[in-house]
Scaffold this motif. Structure first.
Motif, mmCIF file in Angstrom:
data_model
loop_
_atom_site.group_PDB
_atom_site.id
_atom_site.type_symbol
_atom_site.label_atom_id
_atom_site.label_comp_id
_atom_site.label_asym_id
_atom_site.label_seq_id
_atom_site.Cartn_x
_atom_site.Cartn_y
_atom_site.Cartn_z
ATOM 1 N N SER A 239 61.902 43.978 34.908
ATOM 2 C CA SER A 239 60.555 43.414 35.081
ATOM 3 C C SER A 239 59.629 43.815 33.935
ATOM 4 O O SER A 239 58.719 43.057 33.587
ATOM 5 C CB SER A 239 59.970 43.873 36.424
ATOM 6 O OG SER A 239 59.639 45.255 36.393
ATOM 7 N N ALA B 199 51.748 34.327 37.229
ATOM 8 C CA ALA B 199 52.969 35.140 37.202
ATOM 9 C C ALA B 199 52.670 36.612 36.986
ATOM 10 O O ALA B 199 53.447 37.477 37.415
ATOM 11 C CB ALA B 199 53.904 34.633 36.112
ATOM 12 N N GLY C 179 52.432 38.083 40.304
ATOM 13 C CA GLY C 179 53.748 38.178 40.922
ATOM 14 C C GLY C 179 54.562 39.331 40.371
ATOM 15 O O GLY C 179 55.254 40.032 41.134
ATOM 16 N N PHE D 221 55.899 42.514 42.535
ATOM 17 C CA PHE D 221 57.326 42.829 42.500
ATOM 18 C C PHE D 221 57.559 44.274 42.069
ATOM 19 O O PHE D 221 58.375 44.989 42.667
ATOM 20 C CB PHE D 221 58.023 41.854 41.546
ATOM 21 C CG PHE D 221 59.502 42.075 41.421
ATOM 22 C CD1 PHE D 221 60.343 41.829 42.495
ATOM 23 C CD2 PHE D 221 60.048 42.534 40.233
ATOM 24 C CE1 PHE D 221 61.717 42.030 42.381
ATOM 25 C CE2 PHE D 221 61.413 42.735 40.109
ATOM 26 C CZ PHE D 221 62.251 42.484 41.190
ATOM 27 N N TRP E 132 43.407 38.008 43.575
ATOM 28 C CA TRP E 132 43.904 36.882 44.375
ATOM 29 C C TRP E 132 42.853 36.380 45.369
ATOM 30 O O TRP E 132 42.782 35.183 45.633
ATOM 31 C CB TRP E 132 45.163 37.303 45.119
ATOM 32 C CG TRP E 132 46.377 37.279 44.236
ATOM 33 C CD1 TRP E 132 46.424 36.989 42.901
ATOM 34 C CD2 TRP E 132 47.724 37.554 44.628
ATOM 35 N NE1 TRP E 132 47.703 37.059 42.430
ATOM 36 C CE2 TRP E 132 48.539 37.407 43.456
ATOM 37 C CE3 TRP E 132 48.334 37.913 45.826
ATOM 38 C CZ2 TRP E 132 49.922 37.610 43.479
ATOM 39 C CZ3 TRP E 132 49.707 38.116 45.849
ATOM 40 C CH2 TRP E 132 50.495 37.962 44.688
#
Length: 806
Positions: free
Chosen positions: A149, A374, A377, A381, A549
């Motif tokens: 990641s 992204a 995200g 993650f 968000w």
């Protein structure tokens, strides 16, 4: 068959060829040949020169190259041909390895790889559970996924700068392009071929692709230069009689030689980076085609999306199945599918570039680049992976029956993994924020109707939490300062009693010595700082993602309707955090630039790599190279070949990080050779740092196993040393490994023998202490023929763990 009760000296004699025991050479009839002794010196962090290590300006290289080599005094080069001249003292030989970390100015560029290095450290910080515990595989997999990641985040940050801020936002806005001649040919008002949004993105994708390609090339090049040295073959017939819980993976044949693993991870990470770039191009073009109702182009985009998903799944499978095989050297070539995976990703990227560059007369670039969500995200993650690491580490620590001195009770790995994510976020966010401020000073993150929206909103929220994190760090620093003052006052009462009571008391001298001891003790409080920073980082990071968000606005604009104090605090934090994030990137680049030109600064930065790059690249292949995969085989070969060729006694003498290299090299020796070698460590972090933070590899049981199979081991330490410390082991015959604490300074005041005040040595110059020569002589004496260098009785396994010499 050998047993643990057989003295290693006897084992060494029994392992010699039969020709050595013929009647013509029996002790009764043959004269005793002088048995040569060698002291192999290994320097510590920061490095030094062979001239200083040997105390002679005339030195000569006896083996090695310009990167790492062994040196001797010029007069000792042929000492093996003159053994009669060395009856009373050993031949001294210096192994210099500092050029592996600080010799070349280009190595300063490794600073940008700092997050990858920290993620790799998390792999080795697992608790000391059994190797076959199920949690071990889960822990390794989670760390590898976290490292993957980080590569995706790096590629996404490069895409943010090149694709979003430059090609999509600024190049598509006449107000932003004005005054930037280098973007003129991309201006839609000019009507040039490159002015179409898709083609601008394709052209800009060259930059992130170059970044990924450079990291792939650097990983391959550094492996060839640093990590391709193989260990020597083990002596046939040598067996290990150490209990299983006292063995360490550092002694396995393949630990320092993982060629295929690095190649597999390198292919997977390069593929992940290329696919991230392809996804950025694909999302923008596919969304536009769906809105325009272009059925044919939408079908092409969906097909390419399927290929990207398929390659991403293959990448995850490779990462899933890539685990270290340390029992044997991993010299085999990898499968063709793994080697060709990056080229398949490049092919998909080329097809995606052609699809994105297709003529679309109605296409316009408005707002931020599609797909910037992204970043959120990736952050979620990474947070989920860290929490999973916490749970896994808890089970492993529970299975390990919780060593009392293990840092953070086994949670050091998850904490360091989280810090690697935070460092990666700061670097990527800082570059995007600073570049956004430069290319579009009037950008308004979170406002879709703004001419230039600027960087993603999440980056503004992440920057806003930095001031709060620095406040926590400042509080910890203040508490540490108070602790130093308290400890100094307590220690100052006992300092005069360590010296001759006839000397005049000196308050300033006493406080200076006590202050040095108090500051050196802060090393043991490092887990508190790491735990506090990690916990606050996790909470603030979760709050930043939630705020971005929920509001889709930067903190200052998201709190416009709140109380004046809240709005002012949020706006101040946003502005200050943006500058702090950018300042971190600028500081890193400035340090790299200075280190490139200044050798002393390069040596200082090399200290960081001396500690952080000791471990092989098991999680992230783009981390700085592991110098120990060159240094440990060098030392192992030197000890094995010298003792075999000259049948001599050898003391490997390691200072600071050199003691860690020395111990790792001794673990690589076969049992017969190991019994003829003694270890002398001083200023050693083996237990204080490595034993606490890496308990599975340097915990008390494995250090006890090392001591059990060696000729002998002694460790010198001081209270004033901020890095080195005691090993805390006591042998079954009552002898302690530790010799200390040594007196520092050697004398309190002025005297006939010391007319000037003696320097407080701290972490350096252990050879200046008379104890050093005495202990070295004792080690050599214990290695002499006929003198058993170990005990003749073993205790049960549960009683052979390390015990405090206090």
């Amino acid at each position: 068959m050998e047993t643990a009760a057989t003295p290693p000296s006897a084992r060494a004699r029994d392992a010699r060829p039969a020709a050595d025991t013929t009647p013509a050479t029996t002790p009764a009839t043959a004269p005793q040949r002088p048995r040569l002794a060698l002291e192999l010196l290994v320097h510590g962090v920061g490095g030094t020169t062979a001239e200083k290590m040997l105390g002679d300006p005339r030195v000569q290289r006896v083996t090695g190259d310009d990167t790492a080599a062994c040196y001797r005094r010029t007069g000792d080069v042929d000492a093996e041909q003159r053994p009669d001249d060395r009856r009373t003292e050993p031949v001294r030989e210096a192994y210099c390895w500092s050029n592996l970390t600080s010799g070349n100015g280009a190595r300063a560029l490794w600073l940008v790889l700092l997050p990858f290095m920290v993620a790799n450290l998390a792999h080795w910080m697992r608790p000391a559970a059994a190797p076959d515990h199920r949690g071990q595989r889960v822990y390794d997999l989670l760390v590898r996924l976290l490292a993957l990641s980080l590569t995706a985040l790096l590629a996404a940050a490069a895409c943010e700068v090149a694709l979003d801020l430059t090609a999509w936002q600024c190049a598509g806005t006449p107000v932003c392009v004005e005054g930037k001649s280098w973007l003129g040919f991309l201006n839609p008002a000019g009507g040039g071929w490159w002015s179409a949004p898709g083609r601008r993105l394709v052209l800009a994708s060259v930059l992130p692709l170059a970044v990924v390609g450079f990291l792939w090339w650097l990983s391959h090049r550094t492996w060839s230069a640093y990590e391709s040295a193989s260990p020597p073959p083990r002596r046939p017939g040598a067996s290990r009689d150490t209990p299983a819980h006292e063995r360490t993976a550092l002694g396995l044949d393949g630990f320092w030689y993982g060629r295929r693993l690095v190649a597999r991870l390198c292919a997977a990470h390069a593929t992940a980076g290329v696919l991230t770039i392809a996804a950025a191009l694909l999302v923008a073009a596919l969304r536009g085609d769906r809105r325009a109702g272009a059925t044919a182009l939408t079908a092409v985009g969906q097909t390419l999306t399927g290929l990207v998903v398929l390659l991403a799944a293959a990448t995850l499978v490779i990462v899933w199945r890539t685990a270290r095989n340390e029992a044997a050297r991993d010299e085999e070539s990898d499968h063709l599918a793994v080697r060709t995976l990056p080229y398949a990703a490049l092919t998909v990227l080329a097809l995606t570039a052609g699809y994105a560059a297709w003529t679309r007369p109605e296409a316009r670039s408005q707002g931020p680049l599609p797909g910037v969500a992204a970043f959120g995200g990736i952050a979620v993650f990474q947070g989920a992976l860290v929490l999973a690491l916490v749970v896994t580490a808890w089970f492993l620590q529970r299975a390990a029956r919780g060593e009392a001195r293990t840092a953070l009770r086994g949670m050091g790995g998850p904490a360091v993994a989280l810090l690697s994510c935070a460092l990666s976020g700061v670097l990527s966010g800082g570059v995007a924020q600073r570049f956004g401020d430069w290319i579009a000073p009037d950008a308004a993150p979170g406002q879709d109707r703004a001419p230039v929206p600027g960087p993603p909103v999440l980056l503004s929220w992440q920057a806003s939490v930095l001031p709060a994190l620095l406040v926590v760090v400042a509080v910890i620093v203040v508490l540490a300062g108070i602790r130093v003052l308290v400890v100094r006052r307590q220690v100052a009462k006992d300092v005069p009693g360590l010296y001759d009571p006839r000397e005049r008391p000196d308050v300033l001298r006493t406080e200076r010595i006590a202050g040095t001891i108090a500051r050196a003790g802060l090393t043991d409080a490092a887990p508190v700082l790491v735990a506090a920073v990690a916990a606050v980082t996790l909470l603030l990071g979760a709050g930043a993602v939630a705020g971005a968000w929920l509001t889709n606005r930067a903190p200052g604009r998201a709190t416009e309707g709140a109380a004046p104090f809240v709005h002012a605090a949020a706006a101040t934090a946003e502005s200050l955090g943006s500058w702090l994030m950018s300042a971190g990137v600028v500081l890193l680049l400035a340090m790299g630039r200075r280190a490139y030109r200044d050798q002393s600064a390069r040596r200082t930065i090399g200290i960081l790599w001396d500690v952080g790059t000791f471990w092989p690249r098991a999680a992230h292949p783009f981390a700085p190279p592991c110098y120990a995969e060159r240094a440990v085989p060098d030392l192992t070969w030197r000890m094995a070949t010298w003792t075999e060729q000259f049948d001599g006694r050898l003391v490997i003498s390691g200072h600071s990080q050199g003691s860690v290299l020395a111990a790792a090299a001794v673990w690589q020796l076969d049992v017969v050779t190991r019994s003829r070698v003694a270890l002398l460590t001083y200023g050693s972090p083996l237990e204080r740092l490595y034993g606490r933070w890496f308990p599975a590899f340097f915990g008390p049981p494995v250090l006890t196993g090392l001591h059990r199979e060696m000729g002998d081991w002694r460790n010198l330490w001081r209270f004033t040393d901020p890095i080195g410390g005691p090993i805390r082991l006591t042998c079954e015959d009552g002898r302690a490994v530790d010799e200390g604490p040594l007196r520092d300074p050697l004398s309190f005041g002025r005297s006939l023998q010391s007319p000037l005040p003696a320097q407080i040595l701290g972490h350096g110059d252990y050879q200046a202490d008379p104890v050093f020569d005495r202990v070295r002589a004792q080690l050599l004496a214990r290695l002499s023929p006929g003198v058993p260098c170990r005990r003749t009785k073993e205790l049960p396994a549960q009683e052979s763990s390390g015990r405090s010499s206090a």
